[in-house]
Scaffold this motif. Structure first.
Motif, PDB file in Angstrom:
ATOM      1  N   UNK A 100       0.856  -1.190   0.000  1.00  0.00           N
ATOM      2  CA  UNK A 100       0.000   0.000   0.000  1.00  0.00           C
ATOM      3  C   UNK A 100       0.892   1.240   0.000  1.00  0.00           C
ATOM      4  N   UNK A 101       0.604   2.160  -0.916  1.00  0.00           N
ATOM      5  CA  UNK A 101       1.402   3.366  -1.091  1.00  0.00           C
ATOM      6  C   UNK A 101       0.577   4.564  -0.638  1.00  0.00           C
ATOM      7  N   UNK A 102       1.075   5.266   0.366  1.00  0.00           N
ATOM      8  CA  UNK A 102       0.369   6.434   0.885  1.00  0.00           C
ATOM      9  C   UNK A 102       0.780   7.666   0.090  1.00  0.00           C
ATOM     10  N   UNK A 103      -0.212   8.345  -0.504  1.00  0.00           N
ATOM     11  CA  UNK A 103       0.027   9.521  -1.336  1.00  0.00           C
ATOM     12  C   UNK A 103      -0.931  10.641  -0.916  1.00  0.00           C
ATOM     13  N   UNK A 104      -0.727  11.850  -1.422  1.00  0.00           N
ATOM     14  CA  UNK A 104      -1.654  12.941  -1.089  1.00  0.00           C
ATOM     15  C   UNK A 104      -3.088  12.686  -1.546  1.00  0.00           C
ATOM     16  N   UNK A 123       0.615   5.920 -13.157  1.00  0.00           N
ATOM     17  CA  UNK A 123       1.948   6.103 -13.741  1.00  0.00           C
ATOM     18  C   UNK A 123       2.956   6.662 -12.738  1.00  0.00           C
ATOM     19  N   UNK A 124       2.847   6.277 -11.486  1.00  0.00           N
ATOM     20  CA  UNK A 124       3.708   6.676 -10.360  1.00  0.00           C
ATOM     21  C   UNK A 124       4.068   8.165 -10.387  1.00  0.00           C
ATOM     22  N   UNK A 125       3.054   8.997 -10.653  1.00  0.00           N
ATOM     23  CA  UNK A 125       3.236  10.446 -10.681  1.00  0.00           C
ATOM     24  C   UNK A 125       2.945  11.111  -9.341  1.00  0.00           C
ATOM     25  N   UNK A 126       2.301  10.386  -8.416  1.00  0.00           N
ATOM     26  CA  UNK A 126       1.947  10.976  -7.134  1.00  0.00           C
ATOM     27  C   UNK A 126       3.136  10.987  -6.175  1.00  0.00           C
ATOM     28  N   UNK A 127       3.308  12.061  -5.419  1.00  0.00           N
ATOM     29  CA  UNK A 127       4.316  12.042  -4.347  1.00  0.00           C
ATOM     30  C   UNK A 127       3.991  10.925  -3.358  1.00  0.00           C
ATOM     31  N   UNK A 128       5.016  10.345  -2.773  1.00  0.00           N
ATOM     32  CA  UNK A 128       4.831   9.212  -1.860  1.00  0.00           C
ATOM     33  C   UNK A 128       5.216   9.624  -0.450  1.00  0.00           C
ATOM     34  N   UNK A 129       4.279   9.416   0.469  1.00  0.00           N
ATOM     35  CA  UNK A 129       4.557   9.684   1.875  1.00  0.00           C
ATOM     36  C   UNK A 129       5.222   8.496   2.553  1.00  0.00           C
ATOM     37  N   UNK A 130       4.710   7.305   2.286  1.00  0.00           N
ATOM     38  CA  UNK A 130       5.243   6.099   2.914  1.00  0.00           C
ATOM     39  C   UNK A 130       4.691   4.874   2.199  1.00  0.00           C
ATOM     40  N   UNK A 180      12.316   4.642  -2.412  1.00  0.00           N
ATOM     41  CA  UNK A 180      13.417   4.528  -1.461  1.00  0.00           C
ATOM     42  C   UNK A 180      13.510   5.780  -0.600  1.00  0.00           C
ATOM     43  N   UNK A 181      13.415   6.937  -1.218  1.00  0.00           N
ATOM     44  CA  UNK A 181      13.495   8.176  -0.462  1.00  0.00           C
ATOM     45  C   UNK A 181      12.342   8.305   0.517  1.00  0.00           C
ATOM     46  N   UNK A 182      11.148   7.839   0.121  1.00  0.00           N
ATOM     47  CA  UNK A 182       9.990   7.877   1.017  1.00  0.00           C
ATOM     48  C   UNK A 182      10.206   6.995   2.245  1.00  0.00           C
TER      49      UNK A 182
END
Length: 327
Positions: free
Chosen positions: A138-142, A156-163, A239-241
């Motif tokens: 599960x990818x947490x995004x805005x 298309x993995x365009x959303x910023x990722x929180x965690x 990785x950065x998230x």
């Protein structure tokens, strides 16, 4: 026997090279199932499919997923009926999902269904899902929490990722054969897969990380990062998230408790020198897999890196890489 932890297109390419470098019967692949989803009521396991397709010669090399020469008539028809079509399932690919779904409905586990499908496709390697339990990345995004396929394919993995989290992992168990394959393998290879969403779900299943700590063979990981960017996909963002730098140092950090050697691209030679100061063995080679020959060459390099005749034991120098003293 060699055990491979794999997920994503990078994992499938690496396994393709490995089967050229050694007998397929001597390879066991533990595959990420965190991407699994229900699509049109069918159970789809994208990473298992990619591995079984590449081992049976069915994989579309142009796309890196799905079946070569496939058609998409059903996808078009479903679109005309107003059904979602963002997950591009081909007609021949659908046959796999139909069969798997029927086997699961009959009471088979995912590992049993995978073994049955592998046999039908003539796959000689042993393909194991990481767990028969449902674990979902599960990818947490805005815009809210998304499944990995929603984040990766639909948006298309365009959303910023929180965690990122792995729902259900804490209650899951390794599939039958997974722990034994890891502990008793002559070597364990971690494919150049996304450390967070391809290998991360595998490591999140209770017992698998401990098995890697107890593994009799050496453990090598191939970096999916070259310079400060992933070879493909959103690995750097993810990785950065998760607090990991997008670099070979970040890959090493993700696996530091059990890693013996990191294999990185020749373009990371400078960064490799810095990592070696921490006591980690780092081997530089060509890691971009554009051709069949590239895949086989990288697989052979990975196998050499875990050979006792190639790697010599070196004393640890205040490092957190705790497996360096292993014989």
């Amino acid at each position: 026997m060699i055990c491979v932890l794999s997920g994503g297109t990078g994992g499938a390419k690496f396994v393709d090279g490995l089967r050229q470098a050694m007998p397929a019967e001597e390879i066991t692949i533990v595959v990420n199932t965190g991407d699994d989803l229900l699509w049109w009521g069918l159970y789809v396991s994208p990473d298992i499919d990619s591995i079984t397709y590449v081992l049976s010669g069915m994989l579309s090399r142009e796309r890196g997923w799905g079946v070569k020469g496939d058609t998409f008539l059903c996808l078009q028809a479903m679109g005309h009926l107003g059904e979602p079509t963002w997950f591009h399932t081909g007609d021949r690919d659908l046959a796999m999902h139909l069969l798997r779904s029927r086997l699961l409905a009959e009471g088979k586990t995912l590992s049993q269904a995978t073994a049955a499908i592998s046999e039908k496709l003539g796959v000689k390697a042993c393909v194991l899902p990481m767990s028969d339990s449902r674990v979902e990345t599960r990818v947490d995004t805005p815009v809210g929490e998304l499944s990995f396929e929603e984040y990766f394919v639909q948006r298309w993995y365009q959303d910023p990722v929180n965690s990122v989290r792995f729902a259900g992992a804490s209650d899951a168990e390794p599939a039958p054969g997974v722990i034994d394959a890891i502990v008793n393998a002559d070597a364990v290879l971690i494919a150049p897969s996304n450390p967070v969403t391809s290998i991360g779900p595998i490591l999140a299943v209770p017992g698998i990380h401990d098995a890697l700590l107890r593994a009799k063979g050496k453990i090598a990981a191939v970096s999916p990062i070259v310079g400060n960017a992933p070879i493909a996909g959103p690995a750097g963002i993810l990785m950065q998230a998760q607090g990991l730098p997008c670099s070979i140092a970040g890959v090493a950090k993700a696996y530091e408790t059990f890693l013996d050697v990191l294999i990185c691209d020749v373009r990371d030679a400078g960064a490799a020198d810095e990592l070696r100061k921490s006591g980690l063995r780092v081997q530089c080679t060509q890691t971009i897999m554009r051709s069949s020959e590239d895949k086989a060459a990288l697989a052979r390099e990975a196998l050499l890196s875990v050979s006792n005749g190639i790697l010599k034991e070196q004393p640890a120098t205040g490092t957190s890489f705790r497996r360096l003293d292993r014989a």
